[in-house]
Enzyme design. Sequence first.
Site, PDB file in Angstrom:
ATOM      1  N   ALA A 219       0.830  -1.218   0.000  1.00  0.00           N
ATOM      2  CA  ALA A 219       0.000   0.000   0.000  1.00  0.00           C
ATOM      3  C   ALA A 219       0.870   1.276   0.000  1.00  0.00           C
ATOM      4  O   ALA A 219       1.967   1.247   0.544  1.00  0.00           O
ATOM      5  CB  ALA A 219      -0.896  -0.006   1.238  1.00  0.00           C
ATOM      6  N   PRO A 220       0.409   2.331  -0.646  1.00  0.00           N
ATOM      7  CA  PRO A 220      -0.892   2.472  -1.323  1.00  0.00           C
ATOM      8  C   PRO A 220      -0.949   1.807  -2.706  1.00  0.00           C
ATOM      9  O   PRO A 220      -2.029   1.697  -3.274  1.00  0.00           O
ATOM     10  CB  PRO A 220      -1.045   3.993  -1.448  1.00  0.00           C
ATOM     11  CG  PRO A 220       0.359   4.532  -1.443  1.00  0.00           C
ATOM     12  CD  PRO A 220       1.157   3.605  -0.581  1.00  0.00           C
ATOM     13  N   GLY A 221       0.192   1.375  -3.261  1.00  0.00           N
ATOM     14  CA  GLY A 221       0.043   0.552  -4.469  1.00  0.00           C
ATOM     15  C   GLY A 221       0.857   0.986  -5.678  1.00  0.00           C
ATOM     16  O   GLY A 221       0.579   0.540  -6.795  1.00  0.00           O
ATOM     17  N   GLY A 222       1.850   1.837  -5.486  1.00  0.00           N
ATOM     18  CA  GLY A 222       2.678   2.278  -6.624  1.00  0.00           C
ATOM     19  C   GLY A 222       3.375   1.101  -7.307  1.00  0.00           C
ATOM     20  O   GLY A 222       3.357   0.987  -8.542  1.00  0.00           O
ATOM     21  N   ASP A 238      -0.862  -6.168   2.354  1.00  0.00           N
ATOM     22  CA  ASP A 238      -0.652  -4.992   3.221  1.00  0.00           C
ATOM     23  C   ASP A 238      -1.898  -4.787   4.077  1.00  0.00           C
ATOM     24  O   ASP A 238      -3.013  -4.791   3.531  1.00  0.00           O
ATOM     25  CB  ASP A 238      -0.385  -3.733   2.367  1.00  0.00           C
ATOM     26  CG  ASP A 238       0.344  -2.653   3.166  1.00  0.00           C
ATOM     27  OD1 ASP A 238      -0.086  -2.350   4.307  1.00  0.00           O
ATOM     28  OD2 ASP A 238       1.346  -2.122   2.669  1.00  0.00           O
ATOM     29  N   ASP A 275       8.702  -3.644  -0.169  1.00  0.00           N
ATOM     30  CA  ASP A 275       9.111  -2.264   0.119  1.00  0.00           C
ATOM     31  C   ASP A 275       8.468  -1.886   1.454  1.00  0.00           C
ATOM     32  O   ASP A 275       7.668  -0.969   1.541  1.00  0.00           O
ATOM     33  CB  ASP A 275       8.595  -1.370  -1.028  1.00  0.00           C
ATOM     34  CG  ASP A 275       8.990   0.089  -0.857  1.00  0.00           C
ATOM     35  OD1 ASP A 275      10.040   0.357  -0.251  1.00  0.00           O
ATOM     36  OD2 ASP A 275       8.243   0.958  -1.368  1.00  0.00           O
ATOM     37  N   LYS A 305      15.811  -0.607   4.818  1.00  0.00           N
ATOM     38  CA  LYS A 305      16.047   0.649   5.552  1.00  0.00           C
ATOM     39  C   LYS A 305      17.437   0.606   6.154  1.00  0.00           C
ATOM     40  O   LYS A 305      17.862  -0.435   6.660  1.00  0.00           O
ATOM     41  CB  LYS A 305      15.053   0.759   6.713  1.00  0.00           C
ATOM     42  CG  LYS A 305      13.784   1.434   6.358  1.00  0.00           C
ATOM     43  CD  LYS A 305      13.750   2.846   6.942  1.00  0.00           C
ATOM     44  CE  LYS A 305      12.826   3.782   6.231  1.00  0.00           C
ATOM     45  NZ  LYS A 305      13.129   4.346   4.977  1.00  0.00           N
TER      46      LYS A 305
HETATM   47  C1  LIG Z   1       6.744   2.483   1.974  1.00  0.00           C
HETATM   48  S1  LIG Z   1       5.156   1.740   2.048  1.00  0.00           S
HETATM   49  C2  LIG Z   1       5.106   0.846   0.539  1.00  0.00           C
HETATM   50  C3  LIG Z   1       4.868   1.709  -0.677  1.00  0.00           C
HETATM   51  C4  LIG Z   1       4.565   0.889  -1.918  1.00  0.00           C
HETATM   52  N1  LIG Z   1       5.752   0.200  -2.399  1.00  0.00           N
HETATM   53  C5  LIG Z   1       4.035   1.732  -3.036  1.00  0.00           C
HETATM   54  O1  LIG Z   1       4.612   1.751  -4.124  1.00  0.00           O
HETATM   55  O2  LIG Z   1       2.969   2.355  -2.864  1.00  0.00           O
HETATM   56  C6  LIG Z   1       5.362   0.495   3.245  1.00  0.00           C
HETATM   57  C7  LIG Z   1       4.136  -0.372   3.460  1.00  0.00           C
HETATM   58  O3  LIG Z   1       4.525  -1.534   4.165  1.00  0.00           O
HETATM   59  C8  LIG Z   1       3.414  -1.948   4.929  1.00  0.00           C
HETATM   60  N2  LIG Z   1       3.830  -2.903   5.973  1.00  0.00           N
HETATM   61  C9  LIG Z   1       4.588  -2.675   7.058  1.00  0.00           C
HETATM   62  N3  LIG Z   1       4.694  -3.798   7.788  1.00  0.00           N
HETATM   63  C10 LIG Z   1       3.975  -4.762   7.140  1.00  0.00           C
HETATM   64  C11 LIG Z   1       3.706  -6.147   7.392  1.00  0.00           C
HETATM   65  N4  LIG Z   1       4.172  -6.750   8.482  1.00  0.00           N
HETATM   66  N5  LIG Z   1       2.967  -6.828   6.509  1.00  0.00           N
HETATM   67  C12 LIG Z   1       2.485  -6.215   5.401  1.00  0.00           C
HETATM   68  N6  LIG Z   1       2.703  -4.916   5.117  1.00  0.00           N
HETATM   69  C13 LIG Z   1       3.440  -4.202   5.975  1.00  0.00           C
HETATM   70  C14 LIG Z   1       2.865  -0.643   5.490  1.00  0.00           C
HETATM   71  O4  LIG Z   1       1.516  -0.797   5.884  1.00  0.00           O
HETATM   72  C15 LIG Z   1       3.062   0.302   4.309  1.00  0.00           C
HETATM   73  O5  LIG Z   1       1.869   0.415   3.567  1.00  0.00           O
END
Ligand SMILES: C[S@@+](CC[C@H](N)C(=O)[O-])C[C@H]1O[C@@H](n2cnc3c(N)ncnc32)[C@H](O)[C@@H]1O
Length: 348
Positions: A219-222, A238, A275, A305
């Site tokens: 999320a959000p889904g890029g 997510d 990500d 990170k």
């Molecule tokens: C940086 S954002 C991802 C952005 C995504 N790559 C995009 O293009 O929109 C990180 C995401 O990782 C999710 N996240 C963190 N811990 C998680 C877990 N244990 N399981 C699934 N998703 C997780 C968060 O909810 C967040 O939406």
Amino acid sequence: MNDNEKELNRIQWIGTANRGFAQQAQEEVRRLMPGVKFRTLVPTETFLADTPGSWADITRLIQDKEPIFLRHMQPVEAELGLQHNEGDLASAVGLAERICLDEKGGSIAVQVRIAERTDVPFGASEVKTAIEDKIREQSGTEVVVRHADRIMSVYIGPGAIYAGISSPEDNLSDWSGGAIRFQREENQISRAKFKLLEAERKFNLHFGDFRKGVDVGAAPGGWTSLLLERGLHVTAIDPAKLHPSLLQHPRLTYHAKNAGDVKLAHNEFDLLVCDMSWSPRQMSRLILDLLPALKSGGTAVITAKLMHKKPFQTVKELEHDFAKELELRQAKQLFHNREELTLYFVKK
Ligand SMILES: C[S@@+](CC[C@H](N)C(=O)[O-])C[C@H]1O[C@@H](n2cnc3c(N)ncnc32)[C@H](O)[C@@H]1O
């Protein structure tokens, strides 16, 4: 060759890293070229390196073991002090002209950067246009923006003008300073999409060649939207909400859950992307649980990170955590990565 001659046989070049990571880039370069000397051009970002050997020698060393944090490099064949007045524009053109004398035929791209806080009464685009006009006037060389045979790189500041010509592959990126830009789309879901687009280019992946991908932390889904555009069937995981524009997509499966609570069929996917923006060790534990879903030979693209600024240790730990399952092909801090880097693995 005696020691004095050896001293003379040196090349200067400009190295660029993401802001805050020049020290790491220099550390990596120093491991490859023990005799290197550095001078800072822009603190924490851009430096002048002075290295024993030729440009061909150093680009071979760099390409054999590409540093994680060195984003861009350009040779310095000529240098001139700055006067900080209108005359500097003519000096830059003169310098470019001098190193261009042997350039005949083919195509060339001109890239000009002016370091922050360099006091000159003109902008980079004026210098670029003036140099391009001069090249057209002087030689049969075609001036292009992308896909050039050669790149003329000009760097202005803080105290001098530096110029050199090289092949795009030698610069590690054919974008000026490695600052690759993608067009922002009207309905783009997240800036994070640029990271995956850049990873696709940098690691020479063609997402269109994959069939089924799983996106962990989607999320959000890029990233999911990019993989759907490339024609994949995508499973997005997510607990946070995916952008509504994606939800009805016929090739999307969405698990609105924590990755630790999802069970995936074995050998289901040929691509795994993640990500999650989490502590790398916690991320690796979650990913290890999901890895049986990735086929042998499948690709994984994962951001990590950089915690507490110990990047080399982080890469080592992740490589170790995944060693039984994944072979690390490349770790790179991409231009679109901030306090993180991107890892490209292939499943064993
Ligand atoms: C940086 S954002 C991802 C952005 C995504 N790559 C995009 O293009 O929109 C990180 C995401 O990782 C999710 N996240 C963190 N811990 C998680 C877990 N244990 N399981 C699934 N998703 C997780 C968060 O909810 C967040 O939406």
